[in-house]
Design a protein around this motif. Sequence first.
Motif, PDB file in Angstrom:
ATOM      1  N   VAL A 171       0.842  -1.216   0.000  1.00 28.69           N
ATOM      2  CA  VAL A 171       0.000   0.000   0.000  1.00 28.69           C
ATOM      3  C   VAL A 171       0.870   1.257   0.000  1.00 28.69           C
ATOM      4  CG1 VAL A 171      -2.072  -1.007   0.998  1.00 28.69           C
ATOM      5  CG2 VAL A 171      -0.239  -0.281   2.510  1.00 28.69           C
ATOM      6  N   PRO A 172       1.699   1.451  -1.019  1.00 28.63           N
ATOM      7  CA  PRO A 172       2.580   2.627  -1.017  1.00 28.63           C
ATOM      8  C   PRO A 172       1.820   3.947  -0.984  1.00 28.63           C
ATOM      9  CG  PRO A 172       2.537   1.566  -3.175  1.00 28.63           C
ATOM     10  CD  PRO A 172       1.850   0.638  -2.235  1.00 28.63           C
ATOM     11  N   ARG A 173       0.671   3.992  -1.638  1.00 26.61           N
ATOM     12  CA  ARG A 173      -0.111   5.236  -1.625  1.00 26.61           C
ATOM     13  C   ARG A 173      -0.637   5.524  -0.220  1.00 26.61           C
ATOM     14  NH1 ARG A 173      -3.715   4.984  -7.244  1.00 26.61           N
ATOM     15  NH2 ARG A 173      -1.911   4.993  -8.687  1.00 26.61           N
ATOM     16  N   GLY A 174      -1.025   4.468   0.491  1.00 30.89           N
ATOM     17  CA  GLY A 174      -1.474   4.671   1.863  1.00 30.89           C
ATOM     18  C   GLY A 174      -0.365   5.194   2.752  1.00 30.89           C
ATOM     19  N   ILE A 175       0.853   4.704   2.553  1.00 31.48           N
ATOM     20  CA  ILE A 175       2.004   5.194   3.313  1.00 31.48           C
ATOM     21  C   ILE A 175       2.244   6.666   3.012  1.00 31.48           C
ATOM     22  CG2 ILE A 175       4.509   5.025   3.534  1.00 31.48           C
ATOM     23  CD1 ILE A 175       3.174   2.813   5.018  1.00 31.48           C
ATOM     24  N   ASN A 176       2.201   7.026   1.747  1.00 28.99           N
ATOM     25  CA  ASN A 176       2.422   8.425   1.378  1.00 28.99           C
ATOM     26  C   ASN A 176       1.336   9.330   1.945  1.00 28.99           C
ATOM     27  OD1 ASN A 176       4.714   7.750  -0.083  1.00 28.99           O
ATOM     28  ND2 ASN A 176       3.598   7.471  -1.999  1.00 28.99           N
ATOM     29  N   GLY A 223       8.197   6.980  13.565  1.00 25.62           N
ATOM     30  CA  GLY A 223       9.505   7.439  13.108  1.00 25.62           C
ATOM     31  C   GLY A 223       9.650   7.320  11.609  1.00 25.62           C
ATOM     32  N   PHE A 224       9.148   6.228  11.049  1.00 26.98           N
ATOM     33  CA  PHE A 224       9.201   6.034   9.597  1.00 26.98           C
ATOM     34  C   PHE A 224       8.406   7.121   8.874  1.00 26.98           C
ATOM     35  CE2 PHE A 224       7.366   4.321   5.710  1.00 26.98           C
ATOM     36  CZ  PHE A 224       8.490   3.838   5.050  1.00 26.98           C
ATOM     37  N   LEU A 225       7.218   7.435   9.386  1.00 29.25           N
ATOM     38  CA  LEU A 225       6.331   8.361   8.690  1.00 29.25           C
ATOM     39  C   LEU A 225       6.771   9.815   8.797  1.00 29.25           C
ATOM     40  CD1 LEU A 225       2.890   6.773   9.631  1.00 29.25           C
ATOM     41  CD2 LEU A 225       4.063   6.638   7.426  1.00 29.25           C
ATOM     42  N   ILE A 226       7.472  10.185   9.881  1.00 27.10           N
ATOM     43  CA  ILE A 226       7.866  11.587  10.038  1.00 27.10           C
ATOM     44  C   ILE A 226       9.305  11.837   9.606  1.00 27.10           C
ATOM     45  CG2 ILE A 226       6.268  11.843  11.968  1.00 27.10           C
ATOM     46  CD1 ILE A 226       8.729  11.905  13.839  1.00 27.10           C
ATOM     47  N   ALA A 227      10.023  10.816   9.189  1.00 31.29           N
ATOM     48  CA  ALA A 227      11.461  10.951   8.943  1.00 31.29           C
ATOM     49  C   ALA A 227      11.784  12.080   7.981  1.00 31.29           C
ATOM     50  CB  ALA A 227      12.032   9.628   8.427  1.00 31.29           C
ATOM     51  N   ARG A 228      10.994  12.224   6.922  1.00 34.72           N
ATOM     52  CA  ARG A 228      11.288  13.217   5.890  1.00 34.72           C
ATOM     53  C   ARG A 228      10.340  14.412   5.942  1.00 34.72           C
ATOM     54  NH1 ARG A 228      11.986   8.198   3.446  1.00 34.72           N
ATOM     55  NH2 ARG A 228       9.792   8.216   2.871  1.00 34.72           N
ATOM     56  N   THR A 229       9.623  14.563   7.065  1.00 32.05           N
ATOM     57  CA  THR A 229       8.643  15.648   7.193  1.00 32.05           C
ATOM     58  C   THR A 229       9.243  16.765   8.034  1.00 32.05           C
ATOM     59  OG1 THR A 229       6.898  13.971   7.108  1.00 32.05           O
ATOM     60  CG2 THR A 229       6.259  16.189   7.785  1.00 32.05           C
ATOM     61  N   ASP A 230       9.792  17.772   7.373  1.00 28.76           N
ATOM     62  CA  ASP A 230      10.507  18.833   8.088  1.00 28.76           C
ATOM     63  C   ASP A 230       9.619  19.581   9.070  1.00 28.76           C
ATOM     64  OD1 ASP A 230      12.852  18.226   6.819  1.00 28.76           O
ATOM     65  OD2 ASP A 230      12.625  19.753   5.253  1.00 28.76           O
ATOM     66  N   GLY A 231       8.327  19.734   8.734  1.00 23.52           N
ATOM     67  CA  GLY A 231       7.444  20.465   9.628  1.00 23.52           C
ATOM     68  C   GLY A 231       7.321  19.820  10.990  1.00 23.52           C
ATOM     69  N   ALA A 258      -0.434   8.765   4.654  1.00 22.22           N
ATOM     70  CA  ALA A 258      -0.227   8.846   6.098  1.00 22.22           C
ATOM     71  C   ALA A 258       0.894   9.825   6.431  1.00 22.22           C
ATOM     72  CB  ALA A 258       0.087   7.467   6.658  1.00 22.22           C
ATOM     73  N   GLU A 259       1.969   9.847   5.643  1.00 19.81           N
ATOM     74  CA  GLU A 259       3.050  10.816   5.861  1.00 19.81           C
ATOM     75  C   GLU A 259       2.528  12.242   5.762  1.00 19.81           C
ATOM     76  OE1 GLU A 259       6.048   9.932   3.008  1.00 19.81           O
ATOM     77  OE2 GLU A 259       6.947   8.305   4.182  1.00 19.81           O
ATOM     78  N   ARG A 260       1.734  12.508   4.721  1.00 15.71           N
ATOM     79  CA  ARG A 260       1.208  13.866   4.535  1.00 15.71           C
ATOM     80  C   ARG A 260       0.256  14.250   5.670  1.00 15.71           C
ATOM     81  NH1 ARG A 260       0.963  11.882  -0.801  1.00 15.71           N
ATOM     82  NH2 ARG A 260      -1.277  11.475  -0.585  1.00 15.71           N
ATOM     83  N   GLN A 261      -0.620  13.312   6.060  1.00 15.99           N
ATOM     84  CA  GLN A 261      -1.590  13.612   7.109  1.00 15.99           C
ATOM     85  C   GLN A 261      -0.901  13.867   8.447  1.00 15.99           C
ATOM     86  OE1 GLN A 261      -5.051  13.948   6.531  1.00 15.99           O
ATOM     87  NE2 GLN A 261      -4.778  14.948   8.512  1.00 15.99           N
ATOM     88  N   LEU A 262       0.070  13.028   8.790  1.00 13.94           N
ATOM     89  CA  LEU A 262       0.792  13.235  10.041  1.00 13.94           C
ATOM     90  C   LEU A 262       1.571  14.539  10.006  1.00 13.94           C
ATOM     91  CD1 LEU A 262       2.213   9.750  11.115  1.00 13.94           C
ATOM     92  CD2 LEU A 262       0.625  11.200  12.374  1.00 13.94           C
ATOM     93  N   GLY A 263       2.086  14.886   8.838  1.00 19.37           N
ATOM     94  CA  GLY A 263       2.781  16.162   8.714  1.00 19.37           C
ATOM     95  C   GLY A 263       1.894  17.329   9.096  1.00 19.37           C
ATOM     96  N   ARG A 264       0.603  17.227   8.774  1.00 20.08           N
ATOM     97  CA  ARG A 264      -0.332  18.297   9.157  1.00 20.08           C
ATOM     98  C   ARG A 264      -0.705  18.206  10.630  1.00 20.08           C
ATOM     99  NH1 ARG A 264      -2.297  17.062   3.840  1.00 20.08           N
ATOM    100  NH2 ARG A 264      -3.770  15.541   4.672  1.00 20.08           N
ATOM    101  N   TRP A 265      -0.984  17.007  11.116  1.00 20.84           N
ATOM    102  CA  TRP A 265      -1.436  16.848  12.497  1.00 20.84           C
ATOM    103  C   TRP A 265      -0.352  17.197  13.516  1.00 20.84           C
ATOM    104  CZ3 TRP A 265      -4.124  11.394  11.956  1.00 20.84           C
ATOM    105  CH2 TRP A 265      -5.357  11.567  11.320  1.00 20.84           C
TER     106      TRP A 265
END
Length: 403
Positions: A175-180, A237-245, A182-189
């Motif tokens: 589910v690569p799209r689901g991972i992507n 940790g995996f989901l926020i690794a590349r989320t600078d915000g 989730a990264e975007r959503q967590l970046g906002r939350w």
Amino acid sequence: MQRRHDLDWVRVCAFGLLVLYHVGMYYVTWDWHVKSPGASHALEPFMMLSSPWRLSLLFLVSGCATAFLLGKARRAADAPGGRMRFLGSRSWRLLVPLVFGMLVIVPPQSYYEVVEQLPGGYHEGYLAFYARYLTGHDGFCDADGCLDVPTWNHLWFVAYLWVYTVALWLLWKLVPRGINAAERQLGRWLSGIGVLAGPVLFLGVARVLMIGRFEQTHALVDDWYNHVQYFGVFLLGFLIARTDGVWDAIERQRWPALVAWLLSWAGLVAYFAHFADAAPPDWARMGMRLAWGLNQWCAIVAVLGFARHWRPADNRALRYLVPAVFPVYILHQTVTVVVAHHLKPLAIPPTVEGPLLVAITFAACFAGYEVIRRVGWLRPLFGLKRAGEVPSRSPEPLAWSER
């Protein structure tokens, strides 16, 4: 992308803290493989400074490192077998040391545990014990139950890390799209105060709902509370690794997190002291579990926030310590157990013996690392690349060491 030297230093220091913690386990009243005759409650409040969060921090940093490693695999995915090479590489680097550790490094810990804790002692010698260890002997029993052998003891972290890596790899593959998303959503939350509130709520509620129902066993198959908290922070940790915000928010919240961590630590110490000899009421127990989750996450935010704020640079010490971490980790608890047992007849006061035990553990482990890194066939047994392999020059932080 710049290499995250702050995460390198956090990982190195976290494993150094683990060595100190395990030496401390010899001197407190909590159950452990061997115990000092002078074990007491005196050190326990200081052990509580890191007890709720040190392993969660390691899983979170490992999740970050896995994100960068999978990023490399994603870029190589067009090559034949590109994705499978990631899983094969991680399995080789984790499972080989795990099996070797269970067969060679860990058995002395179980041996001295049997020597010290088996009713009447154990007098047949190490070789006789080792034969029983390998065959799964079930007769090493005391009033608290029987010792399960073979065992992985402190290397349970490696087993869990491999399982979590495989689970994450499957999610990334299926589910690569689901991972992507989730990264975007967590970046906002998690870009504001949510970086404190959200994970605290998750960890606190998990402890309230699960800690009374599931014992912490480190046995993998029945360790559901630990899986929820450790895989949860590994995935985070995996989901926020590349989320600078998110990392900017962690840096901004470092001071509130530090204050909340220390206040919650004081509350936990007071709770355990007050109810040392009496059963706490349910409301107090639930409050303590929520405070545990607060302590757990706020300590992690404080550590990561100050590390990011200070932005430590690369240097010779870091380049030496990063590849040393895994071999030192594999060796350290066995060294501590063996040395502590043999220091016991000398009756050294704990205030002298403790620092001596720390010094001997670090010295022996780094001496072992100096041998390991120079002997080609030993290197893969301790998670290092084979001699002659070219170190990765990728700027990303790595799950253990690519040198």
